[in-house]
Design a protein around this motif. Structure first.
Motif, PDB file in Angstrom:
ATOM      1  N   THR A   8      21.034  -7.818  15.655  1.00 62.81           N
ATOM      2  CA  THR A   8      21.393  -6.899  14.578  1.00 62.81           C
ATOM      3  C   THR A   8      20.779  -5.634  14.375  1.00 62.81           C
ATOM      4  OG1 THR A   8      20.406  -7.748  12.911  1.00 62.81           O
ATOM      5  CG2 THR A   8      22.421  -9.036  13.651  1.00 62.81           C
ATOM      6  N   PRO A   9      21.403  -4.497  13.653  1.00 57.44           N
ATOM      7  CA  PRO A   9      20.502  -3.156  13.250  1.00 57.44           C
ATOM      8  C   PRO A   9      19.202  -3.647  12.685  1.00 57.44           C
ATOM      9  CG  PRO A   9      22.814  -2.980  12.982  1.00 57.44           C
ATOM     10  CD  PRO A   9      22.908  -4.294  13.514  1.00 57.44           C
ATOM     11  N   HIS A  91      15.221   0.130   7.920  1.00 56.29           N
ATOM     12  CA  HIS A  91      15.570  -1.290   8.399  1.00 56.29           C
ATOM     13  C   HIS A  91      17.101  -1.289   8.496  1.00 56.29           C
ATOM     14  CE1 HIS A  91      11.425  -2.503   8.663  1.00 56.29           C
ATOM     15  NE2 HIS A  91      11.112  -2.117   7.563  1.00 56.29           N
ATOM     16  N   HIS A  92      17.819  -0.273   8.393  1.00 58.52           N
ATOM     17  CA  HIS A  92      19.194  -0.152   8.472  1.00 58.52           C
ATOM     18  C   HIS A  92      20.054  -1.178   7.574  1.00 58.52           C
ATOM     19  CE1 HIS A  92      18.053   2.063  11.891  1.00 58.52           C
ATOM     20  NE2 HIS A  92      17.433   1.155  12.591  1.00 58.52           N
ATOM     21  N   LEU A  93      19.656  -1.139   6.335  1.00 54.75           N
ATOM     22  CA  LEU A  93      20.483  -2.031   5.350  1.00 54.75           C
ATOM     23  C   LEU A  93      20.966  -0.766   4.507  1.00 54.75           C
ATOM     24  CD1 LEU A  93      20.922  -5.183   4.407  1.00 54.75           C
ATOM     25  CD2 LEU A  93      19.243  -4.605   2.762  1.00 54.75           C
ATOM     26  N   VAL A  94      22.074  -0.250   4.949  1.00 55.59           N
ATOM     27  CA  VAL A  94      22.573   0.903   4.139  1.00 55.59           C
ATOM     28  C   VAL A  94      24.169   0.766   4.213  1.00 55.59           C
ATOM     29  CG1 VAL A  94      20.927   2.649   4.844  1.00 55.59           C
ATOM     30  CG2 VAL A  94      22.883   2.024   6.551  1.00 55.59           C
ATOM     31  N   PRO A 312      24.574 -18.822  19.473  1.00 57.50           N
ATOM     32  CA  PRO A 312      24.277 -17.637  19.821  1.00 57.50           C
ATOM     33  C   PRO A 312      23.568 -16.713  19.119  1.00 57.50           C
ATOM     34  CG  PRO A 312      26.564 -18.194  20.326  1.00 57.50           C
ATOM     35  CD  PRO A 312      25.913 -19.476  19.480  1.00 57.50           C
ATOM     36  N   ASN A 313      23.450 -17.011  17.738  1.00 54.52           N
ATOM     37  CA  ASN A 313      22.958 -16.375  16.559  1.00 54.52           C
ATOM     38  C   ASN A 313      21.711 -17.108  16.237  1.00 54.52           C
ATOM     39  OD1 ASN A 313      24.655 -14.275  16.649  1.00 54.52           O
ATOM     40  ND2 ASN A 313      26.335 -15.632  15.384  1.00 54.52           N
ATOM     41  N   GLY A 314      21.268 -17.961  17.021  1.00 54.64           N
ATOM     42  CA  GLY A 314      19.975 -18.638  16.739  1.00 54.64           C
ATOM     43  C   GLY A 314      18.927 -17.662  16.948  1.00 54.64           C
ATOM     44  N   ARG A 315      17.860 -17.558  16.006  1.00 55.03           N
ATOM     45  CA  ARG A 315      16.753 -16.910  16.063  1.00 55.03           C
ATOM     46  C   ARG A 315      15.451 -17.486  15.569  1.00 55.03           C
ATOM     47  NH1 ARG A 315      20.237 -14.293  17.983  1.00 55.03           N
ATOM     48  NH2 ARG A 315      21.072 -12.218  17.589  1.00 55.03           N
ATOM     49  N   PHE A 316      14.238 -16.958  16.131  1.00 48.93           N
ATOM     50  CA  PHE A 316      12.905 -17.396  15.519  1.00 48.93           C
ATOM     51  C   PHE A 316      12.370 -16.249  15.189  1.00 48.93           C
ATOM     52  CE2 PHE A 316      13.292 -21.370  17.655  1.00 48.93           C
ATOM     53  CZ  PHE A 316      12.369 -22.078  17.375  1.00 48.93           C
ATOM     54  N   TYR A 317      11.990 -16.066  13.950  1.00 51.94           N
ATOM     55  CA  TYR A 317      11.280 -15.013  13.315  1.00 51.94           C
ATOM     56  C   TYR A 317       9.748 -15.556  13.253  1.00 51.94           C
ATOM     57  CZ  TYR A 317      15.320 -12.758  11.933  1.00 51.94           C
ATOM     58  OH  TYR A 317      16.697 -11.998  11.905  1.00 51.94           O
TER      59      TYR A 317
END
Length: 774
Positions: A8-9, A91-94, A312-317
């Motif tokens: 994502t952005p 961080h493109h949270l606009v 598909p939207n699984g992530r590791f941070y």
């Protein structure tokens, strides 16, 4: 890392473009440190909320979400402030409107069972405090696990059905043997039914839309431990040792967490909604093996977090440390920046382990065939020898005798210094021109169980009533005498270790407890003392396990740890005046310890630096939060104190020693000093630990890596470090060495020496990421 088009952005704004694109099961993003991990997660959460204002969220408990919660609140509360507007743009949270959390549906992930939901250490309490109230969610939109509301047989309470808080799941499969077991069996089936209904309620909502969770030491997510079925649903289940060790801090000791079951959503609960955003976040090198398994090995029930492969939207941070074993990160390490001897050392040491081959037998063809050693500049027949020489040089540095030094050894908690450096400290203390000071920066009271405190208080009361605490009869004891002769308490204990007199050792401890209680409560008579001890016992007995005690009882528990620390260093002739107890105020025992601040937490350290004027400072070097959060917060405070001290005097000759212990370890290539540890040194450390850290001998709060004392785990670490180095130097280097010290080596201790500039540079990024809270 995965294809950046999938991000994502907000996620793209945190991407490190230099990372390579090796195949992993789940896309991931790496940030520098723990606070930035929270910032990334908060921005992604708010990005999702803006598009799903009535969505279903499930957020974690424990210490890992600290900065996620902080940043989420901070961004929302300061949405239109200039610095947050700039941060949001970056961080493109606009958005035109601030995201609202009011209409979100919340699903509690897990809970201990049984536990009273009103207890502060219940996850039910945590969720209500930090998410429902803290983020302004509506209680009526929350699915929560309130153990008191789960129906049991005959409408009875938890205490009536499970009077000892033990739930025997064998009753699912065998006949009950008595009326109580019949009630327990019926209740277990009622709990199972409640779990099924909980699962159905989640599915009626469409499943979880945004899931955030940590990863446990066995790779678990929620309480889905290693071996959990990827199609598992909400259930009552048992846990494993690793999980119990982590939970011990919440529940007041592993002797309690070992007996508790858990209610947890299942792996299929998390993945039921195939459009769900599911994020696992992890900080520190200690999590690196679990992360590597989940991301790079074939998905399996051995690696519960690999279930995110289905989304598909699984992530590791991840922080850099948590990602450090991933192939992308290893590639990045070797392919970026200038080449160094450290890289050569690490590449060849890794090759010796991969080939299980001693360095002297590594050929030039071996080096050219490996993807990392082939990168070494000017690769030749002497390359391996340069690594051998490098490691030998570190051992020479480690065994060099130091003189006329003033050591300021610091530890976040009691026993950190001992576990990290004791053999080396002992070695250097033999030169009487050296002066050593030991400073523990927090009170560490959470490591003292209620059971342990009550035993000491009962022993003390018994000695008083028998007239065995003779100092109580001194005419000035309650005015001034209680402050004197603390060294005698220490000597009294140690001399009775030598004589093997257990009763006198206990009396020595009671002497110190009497002094502490008189000091804390300003008591004036023996009768007041006896009444106060009885009162404290009653208060503790009426508390639940893991409850944060009243401030003075916190301090009393901490004073037990302080006495233990004095006992350790008295083994080596150190007087109590050289063992300092700072009790920094940020450490409160709350789930989230406060951030250090200047006046309360930095100035006391700065004043000690001025008074002691050390030439060497040792510290637990954890800039990323691999171990307990106290470690990196103490690191912040020390760094700021050193920075301030540098404004007053020239620190160009000051040496900083970063050590590590049971929570995380250095690689031999990353350190400057390697110190050989003999069996005698191991025994000395273990004996001093066992004899001194009385509250820790039963290992109520063990590491997940070892079911036993921390001293045994430190020894195990030293042995493993020797094994890695032996592949480079060969075993004959040690057993056939001209030096008796090296011939006696059976373990190796690592530490890293830095100058002030290097140390402050390592701490500066962490300071920036917390917005200059100091």
């Amino acid at each position: 890392m995965g294809n950046s088009d999938h991000f994502t952005p907000v996620e793209k704004s945190f991407l490190n473009d230099s990372l390579r694109n090796n195949k992993v099961n789940v896309p991931y993003i790496v940030v520098d440190n723990f606070p930035n991990l929270g910032m990334l997660t908060a921005f992604r959460f708010l990005e999702w909320v803006s598009k799903n204002p009535k969505g279903v969220i499930s957020l974690p408990t424990g210490k890992t979400p600290e900065y996620f919660i902080f940043w989420t609140k901070h961004i929302l509360e300061n949405w239109d402030k200039e610095n947050i507007i700039e941060l949001r743009k970056k961080h493109h949270l606009v958005f035109n409107e601030k995201p609202s959390l009011a209409d979100l549906h919340f699903v509690q992930i897990d809970e201990f069972y049984p536990i009273d939901s009103s207890q502060v250490n219940s996850f039910y309490h945590y969720v209500n405090k930090y998410y429902i109230e803290g983020l302004g969610l509506k209680p009526e939109n929350a699915l929560l696990i309130n153990c008191k509301e789960i129906p049991l047989a005959s409408g009875k309470s938890i205490q009536e059905i499970f009077p000892d808080n033990k739930v025997n799941l064998e009753l699912r499969y065998r006949e009950a043997q008595n009326p109580l077991e019949e009630l327990q069996q019926e209740s277990i089936f009622l709990i199972d039914n409640w779990c099924s209904e909980y699962e159905q309620k989640i599915r009626k909502l469409g499943g979880i839309g945004f899931f955030l969770g940590g990863i446990g030491p066995d790779g678990h997510i929620a309480f889905n431990i290693k071996g959990s079925d990827p199609y598992s649903t909400t259930r009552l289940t048992s846990t494993n040792f690793e999980t119990q060790a982590v939970a011990a801090g919440d529940l007041g000791g592993i002797e309690i967490s070992r007996e508790r079951l858990v209610i947890t959503i299942g792996l299929e609960t998390i993945t039921y909604n195939k459009n769900a955003v599911a994020i696992i976040f992890a900080a520190g090198e200690a999590k690196a093996p679990m992360v590597k398994d989940a991301l790079e090995l074939p998905p399996s029930n051995l690696y519960p977090a690999s279930v995110l492969t289905h989304l598909p939207n699984g992530r590791f941070y991840l922080t850099s440390g948590a990602a450090s074993l991933l192939k992308d990160s290893v590639d990045e390490y070797y392919h970026s920046g200038d080449w160094s001897q450290e890289k050569t050392d690490k590449a060849i040491m890794s090759l010796t382990e991969k080939l299980n081959k001693y360095a002297e037998h590594i050929t030039l063809d071996d080096l050219r065939a490996d993807q990392y050693t082939r990168l070494i500049p000017d690769l030749n027949e002497n390359t391996v020898q340069s690594v051998i020489d490098s490691i030998k040089n570190k051992i020479q540095k480690g065994t060099a005798r130091l003189g006329n030094e003033i050591f300021y050894h610091t530890g976040p908690h009691h026993d950190d210094i001992s576990l990290g450096l004791l053999p080396y400290i002992h070695y250097q203390s033999r030169d009487e021109t050296n002066i050593s000071h030991y400073s523990v920066l927090t009170s560490g009271f959470t490591a003292v169980t209620n059971k342990f405190l009550i035993k000491i208080l009962n022993d003390t009361l018994s000695f008083i009533k028998k007239g065995d605490i003779e100092m109580l009869q001194y005419p000035d004891f309650f005015e001034i005498g209680y402050k004197n002769k603390k060294d005698k308490d220490v000597y009294h204990y140690l001399i009775n270790i030598a004589s093997g007199n257990a009763d006198e050792k206990s009396r020595a401890v009671s002497h110190r407890m009497v002094r502490n209680i008189v000091e804390l409560w300003s008591l004036k008579t023996q009768q007041e003392l006896e009444e106060k001890i009885s009162e404290i016992i009653n208060v503790i007995n009426s508390s639940y396990d893991g409850q944060n005690p009243a401030p003075k009882i916190q301090t009393l528990k901490g004073m037990i740890r302080e006495y233990e620390e004095e006992l350790v260093w008295a083994h080596f002739g150190v007087r109590t005046k050289n063992v300092h107890h700072l009790r920094l105020g940020f450490y409160t025992g709350a789930i989230f310890t406060e951030k250090p601040n200047r006046e309360r937490d930095v100035i006391p350290i700065l004043q000690q630096l001025r008074d002691i004027n050390p030439t060497v400072i040792s510290l637990a070097f954890d800039p990323e939060g691999s171990g307990p959060d106290t470690h990196y917060k103490v690191l912040q405070a020390i760094a700021e104190a050193v920075r301030e001290w540098g404004k007053e005097k020239d620190l160009s000759q000051l040496k900083i020693w970063g050590y590590r212990n049971v929570w995380y370890q250095f690689h031999a290539a990353d350190v400057t000093h390697i110190f050989p540890v003999s069996l005698n040194a191991m025994n000395t450390m273990d004996e001093s630990f066992t004899n001194s850290y009385l509250s820790q001998v039963e290992a109520s709060f063990p590491s997940y890596r070892y079911n036993g004392k921390f001293s045994s785990l430190s020894i195990q670490t030293w042995v493993e470090q020797l094994q890695a180095v032996q592949l480079v130097l060969g075993k004959p280097y040690f057993y056939d060495n001209e030096s008796p010290r090296l011939r006696a080596t059976h373990g190796l201790l690592f530490f890293k020496e830095m100058n002030v500039e290097e140390f402050l540079r390592s701490a500066r990024e962490l300071e920036k990421s917390t917005e200059g809270v100091l």
